[in-house]
Design a protein around this motif. Structure first.
Motif, PDB file in Angstrom:
ATOM      1  N   SER A 324       0.854  -1.200   0.000  1.00  0.00           N
ATOM      2  CA  SER A 324       0.000   0.000   0.000  1.00  0.00           C
ATOM      3  C   SER A 324       0.883   1.241   0.000  1.00  0.00           C
ATOM      4  O   SER A 324       1.558   1.518   0.995  1.00  0.00           O
ATOM      5  CB  SER A 324      -0.945   0.032   1.208  1.00  0.00           C
ATOM      6  N   PRO A 325       0.900   1.982  -1.108  1.00  0.00           N
ATOM      7  CA  PRO A 325       1.723   3.192  -1.166  1.00  0.00           C
ATOM      8  C   PRO A 325       1.244   4.223  -0.130  1.00  0.00           C
ATOM      9  O   PRO A 325       0.061   4.276   0.186  1.00  0.00           O
ATOM     10  CB  PRO A 325       1.497   3.705  -2.590  1.00  0.00           C
ATOM     11  N   GLY A 326       2.181   5.031   0.342  1.00  0.00           N
ATOM     12  CA  GLY A 326       1.834   5.972   1.409  1.00  0.00           C
ATOM     13  C   GLY A 326       0.987   7.142   0.957  1.00  0.00           C
ATOM     14  O   GLY A 326       0.231   7.725   1.738  1.00  0.00           O
ATOM     15  N   SER A 327       1.123   7.490  -0.318  1.00  0.00           N
ATOM     16  CA  SER A 327       0.342   8.636  -0.783  1.00  0.00           C
ATOM     17  C   SER A 327       0.035   8.454  -2.264  1.00  0.00           C
ATOM     18  O   SER A 327       0.663   7.649  -2.947  1.00  0.00           O
ATOM     19  CB  SER A 327       1.134   9.925  -0.600  1.00  0.00           C
ATOM     20  N   ARG A 328      -0.894   9.256  -2.722  1.00  0.00           N
ATOM     21  CA  ARG A 328      -1.252   9.187  -4.135  1.00  0.00           C
ATOM     22  C   ARG A 328      -0.080   9.651  -4.996  1.00  0.00           C
ATOM     23  O   ARG A 328       0.120   9.196  -6.106  1.00  0.00           O
ATOM     24  CB  ARG A 328      -2.473  10.058  -4.371  1.00  0.00           C
ATOM     25  N   GLN A 329       0.706  10.602  -4.435  1.00  0.00           N
ATOM     26  CA  GLN A 329       1.888  11.058  -5.169  1.00  0.00           C
ATOM     27  C   GLN A 329       2.821   9.874  -5.456  1.00  0.00           C
ATOM     28  O   GLN A 329       3.267   9.666  -6.569  1.00  0.00           O
ATOM     29  CB  GLN A 329       2.629  12.108  -4.335  1.00  0.00           C
ATOM     30  N   VAL A 330       3.086   9.089  -4.399  1.00  0.00           N
ATOM     31  CA  VAL A 330       3.958   7.917  -4.549  1.00  0.00           C
ATOM     32  C   VAL A 330       3.329   6.927  -5.533  1.00  0.00           C
ATOM     33  O   VAL A 330       3.987   6.422  -6.457  1.00  0.00           O
ATOM     34  CB  VAL A 330       4.178   7.240  -3.170  1.00  0.00           C
ATOM     35  N   PHE A 331       2.041   6.675  -5.339  1.00  0.00           N
ATOM     36  CA  PHE A 331       1.301   5.700  -6.150  1.00  0.00           C
ATOM     37  C   PHE A 331       1.388   6.084  -7.632  1.00  0.00           C
ATOM     38  O   PHE A 331       1.735   5.273  -8.499  1.00  0.00           O
ATOM     39  CB  PHE A 331      -0.163   5.706  -5.695  1.00  0.00           C
ATOM     40  N   ALA A 332       1.098   7.358  -7.916  1.00  0.00           N
ATOM     41  CA  ALA A 332       1.076   7.818  -9.312  1.00  0.00           C
ATOM     42  C   ALA A 332       2.471   7.718  -9.923  1.00  0.00           C
ATOM     43  O   ALA A 332       2.624   7.318 -11.085  1.00  0.00           O
ATOM     44  CB  ALA A 332       0.559   9.250  -9.372  1.00  0.00           C
ATOM     45  N   MET A 333       3.491   8.046  -9.140  1.00  0.00           N
ATOM     46  CA  MET A 333       4.854   7.996  -9.694  1.00  0.00           C
ATOM     47  C   MET A 333       5.279   6.559 -10.001  1.00  0.00           C
ATOM     48  O   MET A 333       5.930   6.299 -11.007  1.00  0.00           O
ATOM     49  CB  MET A 333       5.833   8.678  -8.735  1.00  0.00           C
ATOM     50  N   LEU A 334       4.872   5.632  -9.114  1.00  0.00           N
ATOM     51  CA  LEU A 334       5.195   4.218  -9.370  1.00  0.00           C
ATOM     52  C   LEU A 334       4.465   3.731 -10.616  1.00  0.00           C
ATOM     53  O   LEU A 334       4.999   2.946 -11.411  1.00  0.00           O
ATOM     54  CB  LEU A 334       4.757   3.338  -8.187  1.00  0.00           C
ATOM     55  N   ALA A 335       3.237   4.219 -10.783  1.00  0.00           N
ATOM     56  CA  ALA A 335       2.448   3.791 -11.945  1.00  0.00           C
ATOM     57  C   ALA A 335       3.100   4.318 -13.225  1.00  0.00           C
ATOM     58  O   ALA A 335       3.239   3.601 -14.217  1.00  0.00           O
ATOM     59  CB  ALA A 335       1.018   4.304 -11.820  1.00  0.00           C
ATOM     60  N   ARG A 336       3.515   5.584 -13.157  1.00  0.00           N
ATOM     61  CA  ARG A 336       4.043   6.225 -14.362  1.00  0.00           C
ATOM     62  C   ARG A 336       5.398   5.646 -14.789  1.00  0.00           C
ATOM     63  O   ARG A 336       5.665   5.502 -15.964  1.00  0.00           O
ATOM     64  CB  ARG A 336       4.158   7.728 -14.102  1.00  0.00           C
ATOM     65  N   ASN A 337       6.235   5.303 -13.795  1.00  0.00           N
ATOM     66  CA  ASN A 337       7.581   4.846 -14.209  1.00  0.00           C
ATOM     67  C   ASN A 337       7.682   3.327 -14.387  1.00  0.00           C
ATOM     68  O   ASN A 337       8.763   2.799 -14.603  1.00  0.00           O
ATOM     69  CB  ASN A 337       8.646   5.369 -13.240  1.00  0.00           C
ATOM     70  N   GLY A 338       6.555   2.624 -14.242  1.00  0.00           N
ATOM     71  CA  GLY A 338       6.567   1.190 -14.528  1.00  0.00           C
ATOM     72  C   GLY A 338       6.822   0.303 -13.323  1.00  0.00           C
ATOM     73  O   GLY A 338       6.653  -0.920 -13.392  1.00  0.00           O
ATOM     74  N   ALA A 339       7.218   0.907 -12.179  1.00  0.00           N
ATOM     75  CA  ALA A 339       7.521   0.095 -10.993  1.00  0.00           C
ATOM     76  C   ALA A 339       6.285  -0.663 -10.514  1.00  0.00           C
ATOM     77  O   ALA A 339       6.380  -1.788 -10.010  1.00  0.00           O
ATOM     78  CB  ALA A 339       8.054   0.986  -9.872  1.00  0.00           C
ATOM     79  N   LEU A 340       5.139  -0.056 -10.693  1.00  0.00           N
ATOM     80  CA  LEU A 340       3.899  -0.706 -10.255  1.00  0.00           C
ATOM     81  C   LEU A 340       3.691  -2.010 -11.030  1.00  0.00           C
ATOM     82  O   LEU A 340       3.316  -3.037 -10.453  1.00  0.00           O
ATOM     83  CB  LEU A 340       2.722   0.256 -10.470  1.00  0.00           C
ATOM     84  N   ALA A 341       3.979  -1.958 -12.310  1.00  0.00           N
ATOM     85  CA  ALA A 341       3.829  -3.165 -13.141  1.00  0.00           C
ATOM     86  C   ALA A 341       4.795  -4.253 -12.657  1.00  0.00           C
ATOM     87  O   ALA A 341       4.431  -5.435 -12.594  1.00  0.00           O
ATOM     88  CB  ALA A 341       4.085  -2.831 -14.604  1.00  0.00           C
ATOM     89  N   ASP A 342       5.999  -3.849 -12.257  1.00  0.00           N
ATOM     90  CA  ASP A 342       6.956  -4.844 -11.750  1.00  0.00           C
ATOM     91  C   ASP A 342       6.414  -5.520 -10.491  1.00  0.00           C
ATOM     92  O   ASP A 342       6.570  -6.726 -10.299  1.00  0.00           O
ATOM     93  CB  ASP A 342       8.302  -4.180 -11.419  1.00  0.00           C
ATOM     94  N   MET A 343       5.780  -4.730  -9.629  1.00  0.00           N
ATOM     95  CA  MET A 343       5.214  -5.287  -8.395  1.00  0.00           C
ATOM     96  C   MET A 343       4.060  -6.235  -8.723  1.00  0.00           C
ATOM     97  O   MET A 343       3.964  -7.337  -8.187  1.00  0.00           O
ATOM     98  CB  MET A 343       4.681  -4.159  -7.502  1.00  0.00           C
ATOM     99  N   ILE A 344       3.190  -5.770  -9.609  1.00  0.00           N
ATOM    100  CA  ILE A 344       2.009  -6.578  -9.951  1.00  0.00           C
ATOM    101  C   ILE A 344       2.456  -7.885 -10.602  1.00  0.00           C
ATOM    102  O   ILE A 344       1.977  -8.968 -10.255  1.00  0.00           O
ATOM    103  CB  ILE A 344       1.066  -5.786 -10.889  1.00  0.00           C
ATOM    104  N   GLU A 345       3.416  -7.781 -11.501  1.00  0.00           N
ATOM    105  CA  GLU A 345       3.867  -8.990 -12.205  1.00  0.00           C
ATOM    106  C   GLU A 345       4.530  -9.990 -11.259  1.00  0.00           C
ATOM    107  O   GLU A 345       4.437 -11.188 -11.450  1.00  0.00           O
ATOM    108  CB  GLU A 345       4.811  -8.606 -13.345  1.00  0.00           C
ATOM    109  N   ALA A 346       5.178  -9.476 -10.215  1.00  0.00           N
ATOM    110  CA  ALA A 346       5.822 -10.396  -9.255  1.00  0.00           C
ATOM    111  C   ALA A 346       4.774 -11.107  -8.392  1.00  0.00           C
ATOM    112  O   ALA A 346       5.078 -12.106  -7.742  1.00  0.00           O
ATOM    113  CB  ALA A 346       6.789  -9.624  -8.368  1.00  0.00           C
ATOM    114  N   GLY A 347       3.548 -10.583  -8.382  1.00  0.00           N
ATOM    115  CA  GLY A 347       2.476 -11.243  -7.627  1.00  0.00           C
ATOM    116  C   GLY A 347       1.985 -10.458  -6.431  1.00  0.00           C
ATOM    117  O   GLY A 347       1.280 -11.001  -5.573  1.00  0.00           O
TER     118      GLY A 347
END
Ligand code: MIC
Ligand code: SF4
Length: 635
Positions: A324-347
């Motif tokens: 759970s990201p701490g803020s929407r700022q963090v969440f949006a940045m992870l989404a934009r730079n692809g890190a979120l996809a890495d997390m999702i793909e890892a499970g």
């Protein structure tokens, strides 16, 4: 002067800066969150103040975000409307955790902040003097009143040397907890300095000040320096920067030195944040759940490191990993730079940016589970599953643990460097500015019940002992919180059925059957949350006094604010003599409280007298005599 004394001196309203004496300070900023906020705003309304008198006040909605009935959503609507009406900013659900957003968007070095959440000291990471308190103290501050507190001792924590790879800020604060314990900070401010401080970014500093709450400290603070300026610039807030440091010859009450180069990854074992061991000693422990997030460890860099560790790998098949990201700022940045996809793909299971599993709002683990979390508290039953064992670790340790399915020593594994962004993505459209709203009608749902009021102290205070509890009883014991109970934070009568449930499920009924009475406890009673519910619910149940070996700071203040006697044994051996159903009486209570420190109690059942201490300032005395702050103000 040290930093703490400089900020206090700049804000001092009454008293002298002598450790142990009562002072009051002017409050620049306040924060509330939704699970303590409804009570705070009901109390604020009862003070009859039109607009807040602070430089800035913010109401966050981040705790009770699971809306499985109308209750939480109604509370959100109440908080939003009452806040905007009175000149208070609102951070809407989905914007993130109060302490993370405060650092990102509102915190100002050198200012004072109080918040109705025990982790308010997180803002010490950006150089604020930030203190957690009950909602009533926040309500009073919003109305322009000063905060009264005991002038703390200041502990110098000197960080020397440099951290080894995959040894983190979390490990620094776990080391402090290992050395000082969960009551080692009572009456003290932890002030960080030394070479090692230079290398810590603001969010890393905030991890350390955040968990200073677990030491029982009044607060923790870092200097405001180049790191602070760089962070504020990256948030587009360089104008909020002021440098702040201790004078070269500053003096302190106590000193601790930590050589960072000697630290290794650490783990707080069940069920206390100070039960700290080296991760390398725990590598046999098989893990069922890993939860990454919370106000301790969910900043951009924390989660980028997690993403790097997870990238291209697969979470162990027996582990459930939540992030759970701490803020929407963090969440949006992870989404934009692809890190979120890495997390999702890892499970990983991605949760909304909110407190979530940290306060049992979902993700309670299975029976007897081992859950490894990057959070700050692993109190018994707090996860929502009493049989679970919760371990607290850094994000790096958590991510590797999720991959290996057992606790690992991350210092033996690859370390990924992540730079702080030069510019964070700034988007404040989930923050409502009260200036943009007029003609607000306060929305009050049917679940919002009035808060209980005490009555003036009687001549004779008597009742039965209803519980004899051990040391370190937390507010999660006194008034548990989880997804089933949090929707009732504005309904004290409902909550009263669950008071002390993890300690003694019969307690609430016993209190009701006997028309209230006394609670007896060991050391550090009431550690943990700032929730006033841990005082208001006992008040509703007719608790007249708590007789303990010692109390945690915020909870003691909450008891006094509610007019409940916080008595400490004059002789600790008297603790052993008390049993459930002993009939206790305090004769001439008003006279005894007025006369001073020692209160004589009678155990009528066993036929003896014993003495307790009741150390109150003149102001606190008026609260106890009147039956709480609100009665006293009315009077
Ligand atoms: C917590 O971490 O225990 C909480 C939930 O944030 C509490 C506030 C509350 O009980 O609502 C806290 O830390 O004060
Ligand atoms: Fe929320 Fe947990 Fe932080 Fe409390 S400790 S504010 S519940 S994230």
């Amino acid at each position: 002067m040290n930093i703490t004394r400089k900020i206090i001196a700049n804000h001092l309203v009454t008293g002298e800066m002598i450790a142990g004496q009562e002072i009051s300070i002017r409050i620049d900023q306040t924060l509330t969150q939704d699970s303590t906020g409804t009570m705070a705003y009901l109390q604020f309304e009862s003070l009859g103040v039109d607009k807040v008198k602070t430089y800035r006040s913010v109401a966050y909605i981040d705790h009770n975000t699971i809306q499985s009935g109308f209750e939480n959503a109604d509370d959100h609507a109440y908080i939003q409307s009452v806040a905007l009406k009175h000149g208070i900013y609102v951070s809407k659900p989905g914007n993130g955790i109060c302490h993370q957003i405060n650092i990102e968007r509102f915190g100002i070095p050198g200012q004072t902040l109080i918040g109705s959440d025990s982790h308010t000291p997180t803002a010490g990471g950006i150089g604020m003097l930030a203190i957690g308190s009950g909602g009533l103290d926040v309500a009073v501050a919003m109305g322009g009143g000063a905060l009264y507190l005991t002038m703390p001792k200041v502990v110098k924590i000197e960080l020397v040397g440099k951290l080894k790879p995959n040894v983190t800020a979390k490990d620094i604060i776990l080391e402090v907890l290992r050395r000082l314990t969960v009551k080692g900070g009572v009456g003290k401010v932890m002030e960080y300095c030394g070479e090692g401080v230079k290398y810590l970014t603001v969010p890393e500093r905030a991890t350390i000040t955040n968990m200073g709450a677990e030491l029982g400290a009044t607060t923790s603070v870092f200097p405001s320096d180049e790191q602070t300026l760089a962070f504020l610039k990256a948030q587009g807030r360089e104008d909020d920067f002021t440098p702040l440091s201790a004078d070269e010859n500053a003096t302190y009450d106590e000193e601790v030195v930590i050589d960072l180069s000697e630290l290794s990854p650490l783990v707080a074992c069940p069920h206390s944040p100070d039960a700290v061991k080296k991760a390398s000693e725990l590598t046999d422990i098989k893990v069922d759940q890993v939860c990454i997030g919370s106000c301790t460890n969910s900043s951009y860099r924390d989660l980028m490191k997690v993403a790097r560790i997870l990238k291209g790998k697969k979470v162990d098949p027996t582990v459930s990993l939540t992030i759970s990201p701490g803020s929407r700022q963090v969440f949006a940045m992870l989404a934009r730079n692809g890190a979120l996809a890495d997390m999702i793909e890892a499970g990983a299971r991605i949760l909304e940016c909110a407190c979530g599993p940290c306060i049992g709002m979902g993700q309670s683990p299975k029976n007897n589970a081992v859950s490894v979390r990057t959070f700050n508290r692993n109190f018994y039953a707090r996860s929502g599953t009493a049989s679970a064992s919760v371990y607290l670790v850094s994000p790096e340790t958590a991510a590797y643990t999720a991959l290996y399915g057992k606790i690992v020593d991350a210092s033996t594994l690859p370390c990924y460097d992540v730079d702080m962004p030069e510019r964070f993505d700034i988007n404040d459209n989930l923050i409502l500015d009260p200036k943009d709203f007029t003609d607000i009608t306060v929305e009050r749902g049917p679940n919002i019940k009035p808060f209980p009021l005490n009555t003036a102290l009687g001549e004779k205070v008597s009742g039965k002992v209803l519980l004899v509890a051990e040391d370190n009883i937390t507010t999660d014991h006194i008034m548990p919180s989880n997804s089933k109970l949090l929707p009732y934070r504005s309904n004290i009568p409902y909550l009263s059925n669950y008071c002390m449930q993890p300690v003694d499920p019969e307690f609430s009924q016993r209190a009701k059957d006997n028309g209230g009475g006394f609670i007896v406890a060991g050391d550090n009673y009431g550690q943990g949350s700032s929730r006033e519910h841990a005082a208001l619910v006992p008040l509703y149940l007719g608790i007249k006094g708590v007789i303990a070996k010692s109390f945690a700071r915020i909870h003691r203040d909450n008891l006094i604010n509610s007019g409940i006697l916080p008595l400490t044994f004059a002789y600790e051996s008297d603790y052993e003599k008390l049993s459930v159903y002993d009939e206790i009486t305090i004769e001439n209570a008003v006279e005894q409280v007025n006369a001073g420190e020692i209160i004589t109690l009678k155990n009528l059942t066993k036929g003896y007298e014993f003495e307790c201490k009741l150390t109150l300032t003149a102001r606190q005395k008026t609260f106890i005599l009147a039956g709480g702050v609100l009665n006293s103000i009315k009077k």
